[in-house]
Structure formats: structure tokens, C-alpha cells
Design an enzyme around this catalytic site. Sequence first.
Site, mmCIF file in Angstrom:
data_model
loop_
_atom_site.group_PDB
_atom_site.id
_atom_site.type_symbol
_atom_site.label_atom_id
_atom_site.label_comp_id
_atom_site.label_asym_id
_atom_site.label_seq_id
_atom_site.Cartn_x
_atom_site.Cartn_y
_atom_site.Cartn_z
ATOM 1 N N VAL A 174 45.802 43.140 35.924
ATOM 2 C CA VAL A 174 44.890 43.834 35.144
ATOM 3 C C VAL A 174 45.968 44.655 33.940
ATOM 4 C CG1 VAL A 174 43.326 44.380 36.930
ATOM 5 C CG2 VAL A 174 45.401 45.668 36.961
ATOM 6 N N GLU A 175 45.378 44.138 32.684
ATOM 7 C CA GLU A 175 45.917 44.664 31.394
ATOM 8 C C GLU A 175 45.126 44.825 30.542
ATOM 9 O OE1 GLU A 175 49.343 42.383 30.209
ATOM 10 O OE2 GLU A 175 49.006 40.997 32.045
ATOM 11 N N TRP A 176 45.226 45.582 29.457
ATOM 12 C CA TRP A 176 44.472 45.486 28.088
ATOM 13 C C TRP A 176 45.028 44.736 27.541
ATOM 14 C CZ3 TRP A 176 40.499 47.634 29.698
ATOM 15 C CH2 TRP A 176 40.280 49.191 29.972
#
Length: 348
Positions: free
Chosen positions: A233-235
Amino acid sequence: MRLSAVSAIFLASLILSACVASSGSEEAGTPSQETTSSITRSSGPVPSASVGNATVQVTQRQDAQQQALGWTAPPSEPQAFLPTPTARTGDVPIPAEKPVALLMPASPAIAAAPQARAQIYSRRFRDAKPINFGSSSPRKLAVHGVDVSRWQGEIDWETLQAQGANFVYLKATDGGDHLDPMFNKNWRRAKEAGLKRGAYHFFYWCRTAGEQADWFIRNVPREAGALPPVIDVEWNGDSSCKRRLSREHVLEKMQVFMDKLERYYGQRPIIYTSPDFYRDNLKGEFADYPFWLRSVAAHPSKVYPGRKWLFWQYSGSGLSHGVEGRIDLNAFHGSEEEWHHWVASRSN
């Protein structure tokens, strides 16, 4: 109106034929046009991957950033590390809590395989952009590994292992219809070389969590001895999805995805994340989940204060024989003995 015997037989045959025709297997859906990017891209040709009846052409993207993996915390059912006082060496706090040697939740019926203790290979990687971590250097950790995707191309797994890769996480999927073209080959070859391996999914914020979980399950085998699945999970500024969800919505989608994977694989998923995404969404959350943390400039205790972790991704610029170009380097939070205990628990 009464039917003759011949007419009745003819009518029954038509009904039976219609039922058989409608009961065929479900066809694979048409791939969407979404594009995501989680791994540094290369200039080589873009391979395609066949999945069921659908052929997914994975779009090559220009990724200017290094995007590596980083995950955390002990893998166990509402269990956590037993905290002990934090020790300090110089100016760098080093967590003194007992590292990871806890069990995952009970797994479903998966054929158990007898496990012999594998040799631990010492770290011999080099780094194109070495960082001086001081007294908290990852070199002091006993068990190192890597994560790879198609951008690493053809890998000499035996040579990579001899360089210090005791485990590997393989890019499997992202979104709801993208499969890494090298995943199946890497999954097979890593096992043949004797590496402990697992798969990760790059989460796409413009797709439902259930669809993404189904896609991962469809493509990643459920095998005894495999490492827990990972949700990355990352931007991602280079993704076609520009949405930034609220913290509450992020946590909700993650929970749906992780619950579905845990039910299927019998292991609690590991959460991989980066500093900015963690700050915005994960600080103080998912205390019962293992974390894999990206921290390439400082020890995780400084970047993620108070967070217990299972894996530390300490470099995105590693160099190793057996792989062309740069590779992500990771370390397990524990001793050799704790590693063997943790790996054994994955097989039960």
C-alpha cells in the site's frame, strides 16, 4: 392442450439442450485499461501474460522513482511481540523487543511438507547508493532477502541465493487484472533454487478490494511452506488512479482485502508500506498484523517510531551477481534461530 408422445419427447430434448448450454464455465473478464506502477521500469520489451482465457498485455510505464518494498510486524493471531525496554546505541534507538518468532493463525487444510532447515547465506550484496546506518546497520541482522518483479528480467536464482538472498518476495499482481509476466516462472525457479518465497499485490485505489483479492487468489498458488501474502500500500503518483481516499476508506478497503486472503491462504497477510502512506493512514493501526517497512535512509525505529516490524527494506539500489541492474534489499527482524522457527510455523 394435450401433447402427443413424440411432441412431448421433442420438447423435453429442447429444454435439456438449453440447460446444458447455459451451464458452461465462466469466461475470464476483459482486462480493463487501468495502469499502475509499483516497480522501477526498464527499457526492455514488455512481455505479456496469459491468464485463463484472457491475455493481459502489461503496459510499460516510465517510473522515475525507485519503488521498493517494506513490510512489518509479527505474524500471529491477536498476538504481538512481548515488549521489552528500548535500547539505545549512540543517537539511534534500536528496538530491543523480541523479534519475530510467533505463529500465524491456523491455516486451512493444505498438504503439509516436511521442512529441513535451509542453509543461511551471508549477505554479500553491494549497494549503488550505500547508506551509513551507523550502529543500527542492517548488516547486523542475520537473514537477508530480496524482492523482484519483471523489471529484474531473467534471474540466476542459485547465484542470487549464494550472494545472500535467503528469501524472496515476487511481484504477482496489481489492481484487478494485471499479472506480472515473470511471476509464474519466478515462483517456480525460486522454489527450485531453495529460496523461501512469497508473493505481493500492489493495491490499486480505484478498484474494489474484493475484486483485487479475487485476482490475487486466482493467480497465486496456495502452497504449504510459502511465505504469507503481502499487500503493498503506497501513494503512487505515476498511477492512472489519482484518487486519495480518506483514512477511514483506506483502512476499510485494506481490511476487506486482507480478510479474504487470510481466509484463503490461512496466513495473516503482511503489510508493506512507505513513510508517507504510513503517516497518512497506518500510524497506530493494524497492531495485530506483521509489517514490512521501507526505510532506506534511517533505521525503522526512527522513521516509524513505536511500530514493530517483521521485514525491513533498507535499500532500493542493491547490486548482486545473478541479477542485472538494481534490486531491493531486505532483512528479517530476528536471529537465525528465530527465522527457522518462523519459517517452520508457515508450514504447519
